[in-house]
Design an enzyme around this catalytic site. Structure first.
Site, PDB file in Angstrom:
ATOM      1  N   GLU A 190       0.812  -1.211   0.000  1.00  0.00           N
ATOM      2  CA  GLU A 190       0.000   0.000   0.000  1.00  0.00           C
ATOM      3  C   GLU A 190       0.848   1.264   0.000  1.00  0.00           C
ATOM      4  OE1 GLU A 190      -0.480  -2.673   1.869  1.00  0.00           O
ATOM      5  OE2 GLU A 190      -2.401  -3.398   1.090  1.00  0.00           O
ATOM      6  N   HIS A 204     -11.198  -5.561   8.487  1.00  0.00           N
ATOM      7  CA  HIS A 204     -12.003  -5.316   7.297  1.00  0.00           C
ATOM      8  C   HIS A 204     -13.215  -4.437   7.589  1.00  0.00           C
ATOM      9  CE1 HIS A 204      -9.629  -8.704   5.850  1.00  0.00           C
ATOM     10  NE2 HIS A 204     -10.057  -8.488   4.644  1.00  0.00           N
TER      11      HIS A 204
END
Ligand SMILES: Cc1ncc(C[n+]2csc(CCOP(=O)(O)OP(=O)(O)O)c2C)c(N)n1
Ligand SMILES: Cc1ncc(C[n+]2csc(CCOP(=O)(O)OP(=O)(O)O)c2C)c(N)n1
Ligand SMILES: [Mg+2]
Ligand SMILES: [Mg+2]
Lengths: 348, 357, 348, 357
Positions: A83, A152
């Site tokens: 990322e 998540h």
């Protein structure tokens, strides 16, 4: 054709049906993201999409489905699993003439990229006194409610709102999704675009197939009311609408304010609603302490204190880690909790 | 001397058990028949467990599940090499080795069913919790290995990760720390060919993952990850090195994920049936089975018995899972801090009231 | 000997002289850090110090000076230049019986480590239902005012306060520094310990040479008053004290509340002060929007709204990037701004 | 074939100009006398500029300053190899090459004097701003190189970093991306022996930094960074590779920081005088001077003229710095976004009022 709406509070339907358009398609939010990306890529060849699994796979939520077939692997880039690298390279691209849209697979995985967002994307323009800027969008699904594994379900929008230089956009329905995404992509500054994954596919709405934008910095009022303002964003807007519906049954008229962008913030719309109703409940999924709800309370305190009939209430996530699937329903703000908060301040 | 060589290196690949079940006797590690049979049984148990979990998910009795099918040798081989007091630091596809290292199967199931109690391992189980953010566990393994060394323990921290995980900065920083501080850590990369839809070739341009060790001045080795003897031998060597204070090792176990990335994924979107079929030929369980049969250690009757026994054990784990009391909502608050602060007390009380009403 | 003080508001001197002690030394904050670290390392051999330049160099602010000579390179570890690696390895150590104290050289360099802090340190206990926990301290100098280059002046405390599972401690004077540091190190959970670098060496105070702690979660009231509460932490406490001094000249009695720990927060002390004075000004260096000041306003709104004589004011950094040295004086809250805010609410 | 070699590699070190000023004719790149003289002049100018900046700081006319003394060859050699349209992506100790690439000297001084206008480079100067967070610029260089390729430009992104910076995860992710996407990027590591107080050996256990390239499947080479010809030759080769679409290169230039880390540092706390003295012997400027003298291209008179000219130029830059109007406080707000939002307008107005009163 743009759908820039004059005064959000004049527009009780969140602009959905306010836009005359030649044709529409019934889309979910996820599909609206995909169509919005495709439209902007077709419109401007500098726009590219990059991230983990955004190409061949079409994204784990299918939000980039079909783009690689249409625009090729030069403009729809499956990146390595990194990322920080995604955002760093996107910044380098944005500084040199491209308009990258970086996907972070889930908000819980953006942390490795925060250095690049905080130290570079947010500051490039000001620290170079305008010599460079970073026209980049970072898209990510956020929020709970899909029974996903840990990491998540986060709602960490406050991090970005507290970072000057980063715009923060959060749609709550398919129409706004496409229109806000277009504005975000065309914006000259970095935008974090947070997609409420819980309602990615929860419902479909008519979305113009033509080009349109919803401007950044304008709240919507999807339901007008007189007695209390329910202020929220993302998936919580529907929780508020449900609560308003329930309250209406008891003769309580709740106005729902969908902020849509947290930075820039439509402070005027927000305050106008609170001044009108004299009461406010702020609803967000993030932990309460130092969540963006606190900022809204502070703004109301500073600009509308004398109009308040009761303390502003916050209905939020707890000051805990977001629980795993089996307990998540206890964590997420519910219609019941919103209704309860409204009753509490009406009784104040 | 103006253009001189300042560094030279070679990365080796270790293979012992060929797909046809024949072993290289010269390299074959010293394992007795019981150990080999145990390896086989463990691999079969893993597979049965894994396939059952996928089924549970399809039936709505389980959350998202990441199948390990095809990677049994990479986990069983490492497990056998580890000593009792060694630590395991898993990523998220390591249920096989977690169970072999003492984590009760029903807790693994509980974790993926969305219950935090799945990470409340019994005392004495030397296993870190599952780490979902890819790559984030490598540094824990490095720190654990440093800490074991600092405290004079003989134990080693065996840290797992996937091929995709090697792209994260965490991998780099962890292996670099481990190299500098000669951490008692063995890093095992299960290179299963894919990181969701991104193939190994899209992850990095290096010819092997093992050669990434060279960046940290530590030994790296590639093994056929479907060859349980090669995995075992390479791990033994690495553990030995760590134990004698000579620092970390990077092991790349080349294997293949035969299933989907998770039950939420459809691998058919990004890879061919042919590729999967080709790897089925290299199935680690078939391969060890062939060896056992050739050695006369195995036959259909035993296979059947094992299948039954495995099914029974898996059922017992599911029963244990389903016998768990529902999680207590108050647990959301109870474990946030050693002592609960006032604001959490309030929030907890309000939830308890709400649930009661 | 501990200096756990009963009721902070009974203790108008911030506890400095309230503690009887056999001997004291005149120390700066930086020296109090060093002495505090040394004391805890001597007390508990599980305590180790790690970070960039903390060993041979003794830290760029000399806050670890002499520790490597005294405790050796096994317990005072000069690490590679990698913040994520520092915190990740520290977590691994903390989970296996050590008590690491990781230094991040400046708060502006903690971003690469946020993944480890947010996704692991903060959650380890709850996600393992107590099987593991992370008794770790992450120290870092923070705040502006030292004419440093970019990325050396941030005040990002709100990030950590918004992250459940992380305690946030910010001393404002040498005495509290040593006592809070001892509590942080002995705490069983991860603590972010933010050191106001602007006043690292600004003044010396008598600090007990003996072992003592200042408990986490207890505010101090270094100056009592009746008319308005000035609420702050870190280097801003002195700005508030200066402002209170100036206001006193005009017959305005300002109470100064030094929160000392933002999580856990001493809400009772904070609210007690506001209930008493009816007016509050919150002072922090961080950008205003979604700063921790907003949370304090929200808490006052929720628990003491009816006691307010005027809207709570925030005197904060702007919603901009912290400017470089030549403009930083314009950014930082000053005595003048605090005084102005007080006058504004007194005139309300 | 059970223990096979799957990867083999060699890292070379390039040296052309020996400390005594003698060159290896076989490796000597094709440079004419004017170019060589220009190299020398550039290096001397850098040194004079740098030493003057340190003095300014001591006099309180400058903020913290990171001296580059000793690293002139590593910067001048790279600069000479770059084409006009190549981009520079600096870390924070690259004032030498920044100026050679067109950044006005007074802007570099302004930056370190605490003025953002120091990064407002004139149009056409292809240089990214100084990056303070160590390692964070590598990814920008990778992305820039990818973007140049995507848009069919011939230009290359030359990205600098220090030995310490190689430990950051950013380094890893950037080089990995560059390798996968064959970015038009050359990564130059100025290995100056130290990252503040941490020696190169404490930073990583790898024998060289150049070998870290192997982790990304890209070429890596070590050069004597105090040998301007070696730096130039290696950079030329790397630029050529990038331009022809063959991807990135990692160059490790082994040099030495003769000064303190910054003016806020005291290197005497962590390193010996002997070490510094030994490196003074290897001073890149002395070395090139010896070569020029041996070739009859240089003498004391020219040295004196150069010194004068350099001093004059430096003075002009300081004058330009001191002639800058004070920065406008409103600039704090003005450049935050393309359009100023309402809350910033308010805050700006309040500051303007405050400043006016
Ligand atoms: C930091 C982070 N980014 C993205 C994800 C989403 N994700 C989960 S698994 C995965 C792929 C992992 O690939 P690999 O490391 O090869 O392990 P495998 O799944 O093959 O076992 C991704 C992208 C994540 N969990 N963490
Ligand atoms: C992310 C980050 N961590 C820490 C620092 C503080 N710092 C500034 S320079 C430096 C050392 C850099 O060493 P190296 O990369 O070798 O470059 P050099 O200073 O030798 O040129 C450190 C630790 C920083 N600027 N950024
Ligand atoms: Mg994989
Ligand atoms: Mg260096």
């Amino acid at each position: 054709m743009t759908a820039q709406r004059a005064n959000p509070s004049e527009d009780g339907e969140g602009g959905l049906r306010a836009v005359p358009t030649t044709s529409t398609a019934k889309l979910t939010i996820a599909q609206a993201v995909r169509d919005g990306l495709a439209a902007e890529m077709a419109r401007d060849e500098r726009v590219i999409v990059m991230g983990e699994d955004v190409g061949v796979d079409g994204g784990v939520f299918r939000a980039t489905d079909g783009l690689i077939e249409r625009f090729g692997p030069q403009r729809v880039i499956d990146t390595p699993l990194a990322e920080d690298g995604i955002v760093a390279t996107a910044i380098g691209m944005a500084m040199s003439g491209l308009r990258p849209i970086a996907e972070i697979q889930f908000m819980g995985f953006v942390y490795p990229a925060l250095n690049q967002i905080f130290a570079h994307a947010a500051r490039m323009r000001v620290r170079t006194r305008g010599r460079f800027h970073v026209p980049m969008v970072i898209r990510m699904p956020f929020g709970g409610g899909i029974h996903a594994p840990e990491s998540h379900s986060e709602s960490y929008e406050a991090l970005f709102v507290h970072t000057p230089g980063i715009k923060v956009v959060i749609p709550s329905n398919p129409h706004d999704t496409k229109g806000l995404l277009a504005s975000a992509i065309r914006d000259e500054d970095p935008v974090v675009f947070l997609e409420p994954k819980r309602i990615y596919r929860a419902f479909r709405e008519a979305v113009p197939t033509d080009d349109y934008t919803v401007p950044l910095g304008r709240a919507a009022v999807p339901r007008a009311g007189e007695d209390v303002s329910l202020i929220s964003w993302g998936a919580m807007v529907r929780v508020c609408l449900d609560a308003a519906q329930e309250l209406a049954g008891d003769g309580i008229s709740a106005e729902v304010v969908d902020l849509r962008t947290l930075n820039p913030l439509d402070r005027d719309a927000l305050l106008a609603s609170v001044v009108k109703t004299g009461r406010a409940v702020i609803v967000h999924e993030a932990p309460r302490t130092a969540g963006f709800g606190a900022e809204i309370v502070a703004l109301i305190n500073e600009h509308a204190l004398l109009h308040l009939e009761a303390p502003v209430q916050r209905v939020t996530g707890f000051d805990t880690v977001f629980p795993y699937a089996r307990l998540e329903k206890h964590y997420l703000p519910t219609r019941e909790r919103v209704v309860k908060a409204v009753r509490a301040i009406l009784d104040f | 001397m103006p253009r001189t060589t300042v560094f030279e290196s070679v990365i080796e690949r270790l293979e012992i058990l060929a797909p046809d079940g024949v072993v290289d006797e010269g390299l074959m590690p010293g394992l007795n028949d019981d150990q080999v049979l145990e390896l086989y049984r463990n691999m079969v148990r893993m597979r049965v467990f894994d396939e059952k979990a996928v089924k549970l998910q399809r039936q709505g009795r389980m959350g998202t599940w990441p199948p390990l099918k095809g990677q049994e040798a990479a986990q069983a081989g490492v497990a056998l090499a580890m000593s009792d007091d060694d630590w395991l630091v898993p990523a998220f596809r390591e249920h096989g080795i977690m169970i072999l290292r003492g984590v009760p199967g029903h807790l693994v199931l509980a974790y993926w069913a969305g219950d935090e109690r799945g990470s409340a391992f019994p005392d004495g189980v030397r296993c870190f919790p599952i780490a979902v953010p890819v790559g984030s566990q490598f540094g824990h393994g490095a720190g654990l290995g440093m800490s074991l060394g600092l405290r004079g323990e003989q134990a080693v921290a065996v840290t797992f990760g996937g091929d995709g995980a090697t792209s994260e900065g965490d991998f780099h920083e962890a292996l670099n720390f481990a190299g500098v501080f000669k951490a008692r850590t063995v890093f095992v990369i299960q290179n299963n060919g894919w990181a969701i839809s991104v193939p190994r070739s899209g992850q990095t341009a290096s010819a092997t993952l093992a050669q990434k060790a060279l960046a940290y001045g530590i030994p790296g080795v590639q093994v056929d990850g479907n060859d349980v003897f090669a995995v075992y031998a390479a791990t033994m060597e690495a553990l030995e090195r760590a134990r004698s204070g000579d620092g970390p090792t990077l092991i790349e176990a080349v294997t293949y994920r035969l299933g989907d990335h998770t039950t939420a994924d459809d691998a058919g979107r990004y890879r061919t049936e042919e590729e999967v079929e080709a790897w089925k030929e290299r199935d680690p369980i078939l391969r060890l089975g062939r060896y056992l049969q050739a050695r006369g250690l195995w036959d259909d009757a035993r296979e059947e018995m094992l299948a039954e026994e495995a099914a029974k054990w898996v059922s017992s784990q599911i029963e244990a899972l389903e016998a768990m009391t529902p999680p207590d909502p108050a647990d959301i608050f109870r474990y946030m801090y050693a002592e609960m602060p006032a604001n959490l007390e309030e929030q907890m009380r309000s939830l308890i009231e709400e649930v009661a009403s």
